[in-house]
Design an enzyme around this catalytic site. Structure first.
Site, PDB file in Angstrom:
ATOM      1  N   GLU A 104       0.703  -1.278  -0.081  1.00 15.95           N
ATOM      2  CA  GLU A 104      -0.065  -0.039  -0.054  1.00 15.95           C
ATOM      3  C   GLU A 104       0.754   1.146   0.017  1.00 15.95           C
ATOM      4  O   GLU A 104       0.575   2.169  -0.705  1.00 15.95           O
ATOM      5  CB  GLU A 104      -0.866   0.004   1.205  1.00 15.95           C
ATOM      6  CG  GLU A 104      -2.303  -0.891   1.093  1.00 15.95           C
ATOM      7  CD  GLU A 104      -1.566  -2.148   1.385  1.00 15.95           C
ATOM      8  OE1 GLU A 104      -0.492  -2.551   1.792  1.00 15.95           O
ATOM      9  OE2 GLU A 104      -2.539  -3.111   0.644  1.00 15.95           O
ATOM     10  N   HIS A 106     -12.019  -5.247   8.170  1.00 22.25           N
ATOM     11  CA  HIS A 106     -12.792  -5.090   6.703  1.00 22.25           C
ATOM     12  C   HIS A 106     -13.816  -4.147   6.960  1.00 22.25           C
ATOM     13  O   HIS A 106     -14.801  -3.988   6.227  1.00 22.25           O
ATOM     14  CB  HIS A 106     -13.124  -6.465   6.009  1.00 22.25           C
ATOM     15  CG  HIS A 106     -12.023  -7.122   5.874  1.00 22.25           C
ATOM     16  ND1 HIS A 106     -11.447  -7.943   6.616  1.00 22.25           N
ATOM     17  CD2 HIS A 106     -11.361  -7.402   4.573  1.00 22.25           C
ATOM     18  CE1 HIS A 106     -10.553  -8.730   6.131  1.00 22.25           C
ATOM     19  NE2 HIS A 106     -10.384  -8.292   4.882  1.00 22.25           N
TER      20      HIS A 106
END
Lengths: 568, 396
Positions: free
Chosen positions: B114, B184
């Site tokens: 990322e 999540h």
């Protein structure tokens, strides 16, 4: 009045009386049968002075006539009403079930099934029968004397129980849990011994240890690698088999629970990679810390969490190993630091844990696992640098299962030789579909670290049968044939089983026994996972901080709005 | 209505309101029953697009995002889209078909890094290309936070306008979905609201999504576009197929009858049960937020309720509350209230309690208030959910 049993099949009593004192019966698919048990059913005993002579008749392959050739294999009497005979070696040598004329005898128009055997029993005077000698290799080992029998029974019991031995943390030696001793499967195993006359299930042919070869390694910045051969005792073999079978079964059960929606969210299954956790754990002990990524159920089990606690954590019960608060990706135990959801985040943590071991002069290694996807994270290389700079006793393990979620390794990494990507850290590539190969590599790595040479990197090349998680079928980025061929040709459990049988280290019946008891354990755990209590709702607020945070005894967690807070 | 009377009415009416919504369940059996049947319990109510935008097509939120990216790649030859797994279409199908249409030089996968993705995207944008990077889940954006905070937001300022990364847009799905658990389900917009120099945008539906995303891509400042993942499939509208932009930095007043999800239900119930008329505002842009619309509305109504899914302490609602009370103090009839997530990590098994989308998930011992009201009531919403509780005592 007679009955015959072939292993794994129902009792056959359908003898046809073809003569005043002759009976026959056909056993289908006899090429798969090794032993036959004959016994008198007791409906009517044999006439006095008579014995029942047992013959086997194998059909002849064409072009011989289809009548069977009869051979005597043994007898029964009223005093000896049952007997076991090995029949595999009585089959004629040229008896090829793949004979081109197997199913059709064109010449004579009749059909010969070469896989059937006919059994003939003829009641004859005892003297006649006693004079007949059966061919070699048909007699099962005769029942030994009581002493020898008891000895064999006890050996078998000890072998069986020692496969359950575990070392609790901090203990000096192994202990066997009482449940293994008192469970019905222990008793059943011994009943099988009695029934088998002491000969079949504790074979004196079985070795107590064997030397198995490991699969080849690849070395990076290492002069020499792990041993190419390893001594494995039958106890160890049973333990590895049992652990791998348990992990496999547990993961299958987790998959089924997920499909039933008893587990929700994310569930990453370890099936196919069992040899890695079991092989490594064989060399580690409970004082060596381990930290891994989210595909953690297998490691959780080998780190000492019972199947019930793993499955309960998945279904979010209070009996789960993280009280139901962590779920699939966050399972913990003593010296098992999880279970981490964020990819690669656990690698610097592992270096830190290794540093703590070194600082406390603990003579332990820290095993830090990550996947092929995580191998491209920057923080992994930061951890490598620190570990090498400070000579940390850290075994970095890249569990390369060839796919990072749906991306094959070639598409994600400029270099897929993960064992070399530690650069200045020596590396070892390991075929991780074989548990003994993994074990020896881990032994080598542990010795390396503990001798003060700093970190080492192991690449475990393995494979996962399921998709990345339960929401991934696993077939959109790889072919079904690939998965199938891995299952058939390189499955760690099946190939280990084959190795053990070939090396005659463990009997097939024992392996079946292990399979059955594993199945029972997992089934019970599934039941518990479905029915155990959920955590108390106030657990939503617990463990955010140490409780209560120091200096603030009246601290309460805020929730929802400025008037709602945790109940305590 | 005078306040003391209003509060009594409030207490009684809230109880009847609670009764209408269903009983409060305490015991473990109903907890697990509800947990197992958990799912988004709200129904998305679609809006319709401005007729002048032309032909429309039925799309859900991820298709609207794809359409916006399609428009961008078609009209801007420098535009590229990348992120983890975007080439095959993305884990939420936001980029389906784009690689086949525009080639793998423009729509490509990145490795699992990322920080690398965002840093690389910033560099690409600084060099002048239109860059749309995707972070697979908002929960994973944190390794990139240094790049966002220290590079993207400060580039223009520190170089004296010599350079900027304005052509950067970073997309990420956020928010709870029912089974996401800790990693999540997070809503990180609060962290980004603290960075002057970037813009943070959250759409409430497909028509908004496409217009706001195109606006972000065209915006001369780096934009962070967070998509509420629960809306990807459940929000379906007729979205214009051509490109169009909606203004960034402008909130939208959603008048009764034309807005979405639970808010509408709350407003409707407030009207029918309590005789309260609510003005609902969707912030759309978190940073910089639309001060004018907000203050005008509060000054008109005198009361303010702010709601978001992220945890309460330090959430963006705190900024709004502070600003509102500063600017509208003399018009306020009651303190500004916030309704948000608990100050805990997003839970694994307690999701149903953390987000009581099914309205009666709270035990009555909790004091809770959603509607504090008089003749008019103003509610703010920077995201989509408002929680409705049964009040065991009347509260001001």
């Amino acid at each position: 009045m007679f009955a015959v049993i072939a292993c794994g099949r129902l009792v056959q009593t359908d003898f046809q009386q073809v003569d005043a004192n002759k009976f026959t019966l056909t056993i289908p698919a006899a090429d798969k049968v090794n032993h036959l048990v004959f016994f008198l059913t007791g409906q009517c005993p044999l006439p006095d002075g008579a014995a029942a002579a047992v013959y086997l008749g194998w059909p002849q392959p064409p072009p011989s006539p289809p009548e069977p050739v009869w051979s005597f294999i043994g007898h029964l009497t009223n005093e000896k009403p049952s007997a076991i005979f090995k029949i595999a070696r009585t089959r004629p040598q040229d008896h090829d079930p793949n004979h081109p004329f197997l199913a059709n005898h064109f010449a004579t128009g009749s059909w010969t099934d070469l896989t059937c055997v006919q059994v003939g029993i003829s009641i004859e005077p005892v003297q006649t029968v006693a004079g007949m000698t059966p061919p070699a290799g048909t007699q099962a080992d005769s029942t030994p004397t009581m002493v020898a029998f008891s000895q064999r029974m006890l050996e078998s019991l000890v072998n069986y129980l020692s496969s359950f031995a575990t070392t609790p943390p901090g203990a000096a030696e192994s202990y066997v849990p009482m449940s293994a001793v008192t469970s019905s499967s222990a008793i059943r195993a011994n009943l099988l011994l009695l029934r088998g006359g002491g000969g079949l299930f504790v074979s004196s042919r079985l070795a107590s240890s064997a030397v198995l070869s490991t699969r080849p390694y690849k070395l990076h910045k290492l002069e020499s690698g792990p041993a190419s051969e390893a001594q494995v005792t039958s106890d160890e073999a049973r333990k590895y088999y049992r652990d791998m079978a348990t992990v496999r079964r547990m993961e299958t059960a987790a998959g089924n629970l997920y499909k039933e929606k008893a587990i929700r969210g994310f569930c990453h299954l370890y099936s196919g990679q069992e040899a890695c956790c079991v092989g490594m754990e064989a060399v580690l002990d409970r004082n060596d810390p381990v930290i891994t990524a989210y595909r953690a159920h297998g490691w959780t089990y080998t780190r000492g969490v019972p199947v019930k606690a793993v499955l309960s954590e998945l279904t979010g019960r209070a009996s789960g190993c993280a009280k139901g608060k962590g779920g699939s990706m966050h399972m913990y135990n003593h010296n098992f630091y999880g279970g981490n959801g964020i990819v690669g985040a656990q690698v610097p943590l592992g270096a830190g844990i290794a540093f703590a071991q070194k600082y406390r002069e603990d003579k332990r290694v820290c095993v830090t696992l990550y996947g092929d996807g995580a191998a491209n994270q920057g923080q992994v290389f930061e951890a490598f640098n620190m570990a090498k700079l400070w000579d940390l006793p850290c075994i970095f393990v890249c569990e390369n299962n060839k796919y990072g979620m749906g991306t094959a390794v070639e598409r994600a990494a400029a270099s897929t030789a993960y064992y070399t990507r530690g650069d200045y850290i020596p590396g070892l590539w390991v075929d991780a579909m074989d548990v003994i190969t993994v074990r020896e590599a881990t032994r080598f790595a542990k010795d390396w670290c503990l001798s003060g040479k700093g970190p080492i990197l192991l690449e475990m090349e393995t494979y996962r049968y399921h998709g990345h998680s339960m929401s991934d079928p696993g077939t959109s980025y790889r072919t079904r044939e690939e998965v199938q061929s891995m299952r058939q040709m390189r499955d760690p459990i099946a190939s280990f089983r084959q190795t053990l049988l070939t090396a005659e280290l463990v009997a097939e019946e024992e392996l079946k026994e292990i399979d059955q008891s594993v199945r029972k354990e997992v089934d019970e755990a599934v039941q518990a996972a479905k029915t155990n209590a959920v955590p108390d709702p106030k657990e939503l607020y617990t463990n955010v901080y140490s409780q209560p945070p120091s200096g603030q005894p009246n601290y309460r967690i805020r929730g929802i709005d400025q008037f709602t807070w945790s109940a305590n | 209505l005078k306040l003391p009377i209003a509060s009594l009415l409030l207490g009684g009416s809230c109880r009847s309101l609670a009764a209408r919504l269903g009983p409060v369940c305490l015991d473990a059996a109903s907890f697990s029953r509800r947990r197992l049947s958990f799912g988004p319990q709200f129904v998305y109510t679609p809006e319709s697009a401005d007729k002048s935008l032309g032909e429309t097509s039925r799309m859900n939120l991820f298709q609207a995002v794809t359409s916006a990216l399609d428009n961008t790649l078609a009209n801007d030859p420098s535009a590229v889209v990348f992120g983890e797994d975007v080439a095959f279409g993305g884990v939420f199908r936001c980029t389906v078909g784009l690689k086949d249409k525009y080639g793998k030089d423009r729509v490509f996968n990145t490795p699992l890094s990322e920080q690398g993705i965002v840093g690389f995207a910033i560099g690409h944008a600084v060099a002048g290309a239109t860059t749309v990077a995707e972070i697979q889940f908002g929960d994973y954006i944190f390794p990139a936070f240094d790049q966002i905070a220290n590079e993207a937001s400060k580039y223009r300022y520190r170089s004296g306008n010599h350079f900027n990364c304005g052509s950067l847009t970073v997309r990420a799905p956020i928010g709870a979905v029912g089974h996401g658990a800790l990693y999540h389900s997070q809503s990180p917009e609060g962290f980004f609201a603290h960075l002057p120099g970037i813009k943070v945008v959250i759409p409430r539906g497909p028509i908004q999504a496409k217009g706001l995303l195109l606006a972000c891509i065209n915006d001369p400042d780096p934009c962070f576009y967070f998509e509420p993942k629960i809306l990807y499939r459940s929000a379906v509208e007729d979205v214009p197929v051509n490109g169009y932009v909606l203004p960034i930095g402008k909130a939208e007043v959603l008048i009764e009858g034309s807005d979405v999800h639970v808010l509408r239900e709350v407003a409707r119930l407030a009207q029918s049960e309590l005789g309260v008329s609510c003005e609902l505002i969707d912030m759309r842009t978190i940073l910089p937020f639309d001060e004018e619309t907000v203050y005008a509305s509060v000054c008109k109504t005198g009361r303010c309720l702010i709601a978001h899914e992220a945890p309460l302490t330090g959430g963006f609602g705190a900024e709004l509350a502070a600003s509102v009370q500063e600017h509208c103090f003399l018009n306020l009839e009651a303190p500004v209230r916030r309704v948000a997530g608990h100050d805990t990590p997003f839970p694994h098994i307690f999701e149903n309690f953390y987000l009581p989308i099914s309205a009666a998930a709270w035990p009555p011992s909790k004091i809770s208030l959603v509607i504090e009201l008089a003749s008019n009531w103003t509610g703010w919403c920077s995201e989509r959910l408002v929680y409705l509780f049964s009040a065991s005592t009347s509260v001001l």
